[in-house]
Design a protein around this motif. Structure first.
Motif, mmCIF file in Angstrom:
data_model
loop_
_atom_site.group_PDB
_atom_site.id
_atom_site.type_symbol
_atom_site.label_atom_id
_atom_site.label_comp_id
_atom_site.label_asym_id
_atom_site.label_seq_id
_atom_site.Cartn_x
_atom_site.Cartn_y
_atom_site.Cartn_z
ATOM 1 N N PRO A 1 -51.881 35.424 15.355
ATOM 2 C CA PRO A 1 -52.854 34.799 16.382
ATOM 3 C C PRO A 1 -53.973 34.704 15.819
ATOM 4 O O PRO A 1 -55.008 35.475 15.471
ATOM 5 N N GLY A 2 -55.183 34.198 16.370
ATOM 6 C CA GLY A 2 -56.059 33.505 16.650
ATOM 7 C C GLY A 2 -56.471 32.390 16.029
ATOM 8 O O GLY A 2 -56.621 31.882 15.966
ATOM 9 N N ALA A 3 -57.725 32.678 14.662
ATOM 10 C CA ALA A 3 -58.453 31.146 14.388
ATOM 11 C C ALA A 3 -57.876 30.669 13.881
ATOM 12 O O ALA A 3 -56.382 31.103 13.166
ATOM 13 N N GLN A 4 -58.036 29.980 13.883
ATOM 14 C CA GLN A 4 -56.895 28.572 12.278
ATOM 15 C C GLN A 4 -57.280 28.926 11.033
ATOM 16 O O GLN A 4 -58.491 29.672 10.363
ATOM 17 N N SER A 5 -56.217 28.590 9.805
ATOM 18 C CA SER A 5 -56.637 28.690 8.548
ATOM 19 C C SER A 5 -56.995 26.969 8.107
ATOM 20 O O SER A 5 -56.483 26.174 8.413
ATOM 21 N N ALA A 6 -57.417 27.238 6.552
ATOM 22 C CA ALA A 6 -57.450 25.597 5.678
ATOM 23 C C ALA A 6 -56.535 25.114 4.663
ATOM 24 O O ALA A 6 -56.512 26.329 3.958
ATOM 25 N N VAL A 7 -56.433 23.859 4.010
ATOM 26 C CA VAL A 7 -55.902 24.107 2.659
ATOM 27 C C VAL A 7 -56.092 23.112 2.506
ATOM 28 O O VAL A 7 -57.434 22.137 2.833
ATOM 29 N N ILE A 8 -56.830 23.662 1.071
ATOM 30 C CA ILE A 8 -57.421 22.056 0.245
ATOM 31 C C ILE A 8 -56.164 21.959 -1.402
ATOM 32 O O ILE A 8 -55.187 23.296 -1.084
ATOM 33 N N GLU A 9 -56.556 21.300 -1.948
ATOM 34 C CA GLU A 9 -55.724 20.814 -2.737
ATOM 35 C C GLU A 9 -55.986 21.182 -4.046
ATOM 36 O O GLU A 9 -56.667 20.134 -4.428
ATOM 37 N N ALA A 10 -55.601 20.948 -4.957
ATOM 38 C CA ALA A 10 -55.596 21.389 -6.850
ATOM 39 C C ALA A 10 -54.650 20.857 -7.386
ATOM 40 O O ALA A 10 -53.289 20.329 -7.208
ATOM 41 N N GLU A 11 -54.666 20.415 -8.569
ATOM 42 C CA GLU A 11 -53.417 20.050 -9.653
ATOM 43 C C GLU A 11 -52.620 20.636 -10.333
ATOM 44 O O GLU A 11 -52.896 22.207 -9.742
ATOM 45 N N ALA A 12 -51.463 20.480 -10.000
ATOM 46 C CA ALA A 12 -50.150 21.731 -10.029
ATOM 47 C C ALA A 12 -50.476 22.301 -11.373
ATOM 48 O O ALA A 12 -50.411 23.502 -11.277
ATOM 49 N N TRP A 13 -51.302 21.556 -12.343
ATOM 50 C CA TRP A 13 -51.185 22.487 -13.404
ATOM 51 C C TRP A 13 -52.223 23.719 -13.909
ATOM 52 O O TRP A 13 -52.425 24.817 -14.697
ATOM 53 N N GLU A 14 -52.973 23.117 -12.821
ATOM 54 C CA GLU A 14 -54.386 24.133 -12.496
ATOM 55 C C GLU A 14 -53.554 25.330 -11.878
ATOM 56 O O GLU A 14 -54.705 26.420 -11.903
ATOM 57 N N VAL A 15 -53.124 24.962 -11.490
ATOM 58 C CA VAL A 15 -51.889 26.574 -10.881
ATOM 59 C C VAL A 15 -50.511 26.905 -11.016
ATOM 60 O O VAL A 15 -49.942 27.681 -10.557
ATOM 61 N N ALA A 16 -50.025 26.345 -11.969
ATOM 62 C CA ALA A 16 -49.579 27.277 -13.425
ATOM 63 C C ALA A 16 -49.254 28.465 -12.700
ATOM 64 O O ALA A 16 -50.164 29.238 -13.563
ATOM 65 N N GLY A 17 -48.310 29.121 -12.868
ATOM 66 C CA GLY A 17 -48.457 30.945 -13.200
ATOM 67 C C GLY A 17 -46.880 30.832 -14.146
ATOM 68 O O GLY A 17 -46.540 30.510 -14.614
ATOM 69 N N VAL A 18 -47.877 32.446 -14.785
ATOM 70 C CA VAL A 18 -47.181 32.707 -15.948
ATOM 71 C C VAL A 18 -45.997 34.034 -15.622
ATOM 72 O O VAL A 18 -46.826 35.057 -15.734
ATOM 73 N N ASN A 19 -44.565 33.626 -15.734
ATOM 74 C CA ASN A 19 -43.741 35.132 -15.757
ATOM 75 C C ASN A 19 -42.563 35.436 -16.566
ATOM 76 O O ASN A 19 -42.169 36.393 -16.678
ATOM 77 N N SER A 20 -42.433 34.144 -17.139
ATOM 78 C CA SER A 20 -41.480 34.614 -18.312
ATOM 79 C C SER A 20 -41.995 34.124 -19.896
ATOM 80 O O SER A 20 -43.582 33.202 -19.239
#
Length: 449
Positions: free
Chosen positions: A211-230
């Motif tokens: 509860p309280g202040a709002q948050s915001a979202v900005i967007e990136a290209e999918a490749w830029e945030v691709a994670g590695v778990n395997s």
């Protein structure tokens, strides 16, 4: 708008990485020849952060060694109690810091500095959101958490896929987990989240919906945030990185005959009008000047290739190789810690190590510099315009003077003066009829058995 407040960065790298099935820490596996964590720290360095904290757990000794000299410090998460708990472990390392904090992941290596700046800029806009979350729209949203936001990017709801209804699952904007938060808010918010969930963990995204202040979202290209778990995900990130680097090279004036077969390192530098044939691999530390040609099936690492030079096919340049302008390194030639002067040629089946080859010198097929005695390395010097005959062995330390000629098959153990002819081989001795007599004798012996 550009953020001017001090910046600190928290990089989460405490995961076990069990799916990698490796003794190496997950974030230290390489993409394009550089450990994932160091990719991320290189981008972070462009922000000139005041502090950098890497949160590590199992295998932290490896992480600590990897970040030595980067300015990053290690915070320890002994128990894996979720991302919120991991971030909280950076509290002491950030004591007294007043500014903005970026929260990144060591196994999400390719986030650009421009994207990080955009997150900080949004955090400092007039509406002062509590947090800025980095979202993305993958080709397949699969089981990613969803972000429900209005047209201004203000977050109305963040929901895990398993908790989302049909309408929420239809939303394509997904949560990468990366976030920017003010230092005055972060740890206060973390103290307010609980672990009343199936895993009993403290989740960082939960601070957004307090509860309280709002948050915001900005967007990136999918490749830029691709994670590695395997290993499979690491191969996918590598392939995506290579595709972008190949496209960049061709945009910048490089000809790739078969782009999909060429592999670059993170720091490969290519001039204009470079021609690269199929199946070439660049390791770290390679620079190729304008108009050079790298022929098929060559491997280069730690090497400089001069203007108009030619390498390959099937050549190997190892660290310290310097190929001068218009010089030629031919097929099945290996060069290590050696310099070829302008126009010098080593065309076939040779090993040249710890050497200087003068301008215009020609090294014949099968020649080797014998640079190692089992204990120490020694240097060979071949003067400008010298000619080394095929199948010669130059036993270092040795100098071949300018313009000298070494006859084929020579084993050279002493210096050769300029313009001299050096012959090191026994005199040819022919015995007429010996071969036929030998065969007759042996055939008779065989028949008698």
């Amino acid at each position: 708008m550009t953020a001017t407040r001090p910046v600190a960065v928290i990089i989460l790298a405490a995961g076990q990485g069990t799916r990698m099935k490796s003794a190496r820490h997950k974030v230290l596996h390489p993409v394009a020849g550089r450990p994932m964590l160091l990719h991320l720290l290189a981008s972070v360095s462009e922000l000139k952060p005041e502090r950098q904290v890497v949160v590590a757990g199992a295998g932290r000794e490896q992480v600590e060694a990897a970040v030595a000299g980067t300015g990053a410090v290690i915070a320890v998460q002994d128990k894996q109690l979720g991302t919120g708990h991991a971030v909280a472990q950076a509290h002491d390392a950030l004591a007294g810091f007043a500014g903005d904090i970026l929260i990144l992941y060591g196994d999400v290596p390719l986030v650009r500095a421009e994207t990080m700046r955009a997150m900080l800029d949004r955090l400092n806009q007039g509406d002062e959101p509590r947090a800025v979350v980095l979202g993305f729209r993958p080709a397949d949203a699969a089981a990613y958490g969803r972000i429900i936001a209005d047209g201004q990017g203000v977050i109305e709801k963040m929901v895990e896929y398993k908790d989302a209804d049909a309408a929420e699952r239809a939303v394509t904007l997904c949560n990468s987990g990366l976030m920017a938060v003010r230092s005055t808010d972060l740890f206060v918010l973390l103290d307010k989240i609980g672990n009343d969930n199936a895993a009993g963990e403290y989740y960082l995204p939960d601070i957004v919906m307090l509860p309280g202040a709002q948050s915001a979202v900005i967007e990136a290209e999918a490749w830029e945030v691709a994670g590695v778990n395997s290993r499979a995900e690491m191969a996918s990130v590598e392939a995506d990185w290579q595709d972008r680097r190949r496209a960049e090279a061709m945009r910048d004036g490089v000809t790739l005959v078969a782009p999909d077969t060429v592999f670059f390192a993170y720091d490969t530098v290519l001039g204009r009008d470079v021609l690269i044939e199929p199946n070439v691999v660049f390791g770290p530390g390679v620079t190729v000047a304008d108009n050079a040609t790298i022929r098929a099936f060559s491997h280069l690492e730690g090497a400089d290739v001069g203007v108009g030079a030619e390498v390959g096919p099937y050549a190997r340049l190892r660290p310290g190789a310097k190929v001068g302008p218009k010089a030629k390194v031919g097929n099945f030639v290996e060069i290590k810690k050696a310099e070829l002067g302008e126009g010098a040629k080593v065309n076939h089946l040779s090993y040249i190590g710890d050497a200087i080859i003068g301008a215009g010198a020609n090294v014949g097929a099968g020649t080797i510099t014998c640079n190692y005695d089992g204990f120490f390395k020694y240097r060979t010097e071949i003067g400008a315009g010298a000619f080394i005959g095929s199948n010669s062995a130059l036993v270092a330390p040795v100098k071949i003077g300018d313009g000298a000629i070494v006859g084929a098959g020579s084993v050279v153990t002493k210096d050769v003066e300029a313009d001299a002819l050096c012959l090191v081989r026994p005199a040819q001795n022919a015995k007429p009829g010996w071969a036929s007599r030998f065969r007759a004798k042996m055939q008779a012996r065989k028949a008698a058995k």
